[in-house]
Design a protein around this motif. Sequence first.
Motif, mmCIF file in Angstrom:
data_model
loop_
_atom_site.group_PDB
_atom_site.id
_atom_site.type_symbol
_atom_site.label_atom_id
_atom_site.label_comp_id
_atom_site.label_asym_id
_atom_site.label_seq_id
_atom_site.Cartn_x
_atom_site.Cartn_y
_atom_site.Cartn_z
ATOM 1 N N GLU A 201 0.340 3.791 -2.790
ATOM 2 C CA GLU A 201 -0.856 4.643 -2.787
ATOM 3 C C GLU A 201 -0.618 5.960 -2.053
ATOM 4 O O GLU A 201 -1.419 6.884 -2.162
ATOM 5 C CB GLU A 201 -2.030 3.897 -2.154
ATOM 6 C CG GLU A 201 -2.516 2.733 -2.976
ATOM 7 C CD GLU A 201 -3.716 2.033 -2.350
ATOM 8 O OE1 GLU A 201 -4.442 2.656 -1.554
ATOM 9 O OE2 GLU A 201 -3.911 0.856 -2.674
ATOM 10 N N VAL B 101 -4.976 5.791 3.473
ATOM 11 C CA VAL B 101 -4.487 4.491 3.014
ATOM 12 C C VAL B 101 -4.568 3.450 4.124
ATOM 13 O O VAL B 101 -5.106 2.358 3.924
ATOM 14 C CB VAL B 101 -3.041 4.602 2.481
ATOM 15 C CG1 VAL B 101 -2.471 3.232 2.164
ATOM 16 C CG2 VAL B 101 -2.996 5.492 1.248
ATOM 17 N N LYS C 218 0.806 -1.227 0.000
ATOM 18 C CA LYS C 218 0.000 0.000 0.000
ATOM 19 C C LYS C 218 0.838 1.275 0.000
ATOM 20 O O LYS C 218 0.309 2.372 -0.151
ATOM 21 C CB LYS C 218 -0.943 0.007 1.214
ATOM 22 C CG LYS C 218 -2.041 -1.027 1.128
ATOM 23 C CD LYS C 218 -3.000 -0.683 0.017
ATOM 24 C CE LYS C 218 -4.174 -1.626 -0.014
ATOM 25 N NZ LYS C 218 -5.186 -1.203 -0.982
#
Length: 98
Positions: free
Chosen positions: A43, A52, A40
């Motif tokens: 992101e 996130v 992640k």
Amino acid sequence: MKKIEENFIESWELVRKNGRNRYALRTGVLWSVFTAFLTKVFELSVHSFKEVYFSKPFLNYLALFILVGIVLFWQFIWKFNEKRYHILKKKKEDESNG
């Protein structure tokens, strides 16, 4: 036999002594959390850290990774290390016999 191989045998014997279930939980969860957070990271260029990582979709994503880690990942690592352990034990035995 190399020192690193002897160290592996000693450490893996301790892991085996603690049992597969404990190893599954520890290894599976650690791999899952690390992998979920790492995937992640990309992101963060678009969304904030809070968006996130502190969101319901991320919790679902993390739960899925934990499930996969506990059910699948640890088995792969366990089998890999067991195979290596038995090979090294045989090597050590052969060296002491010959």
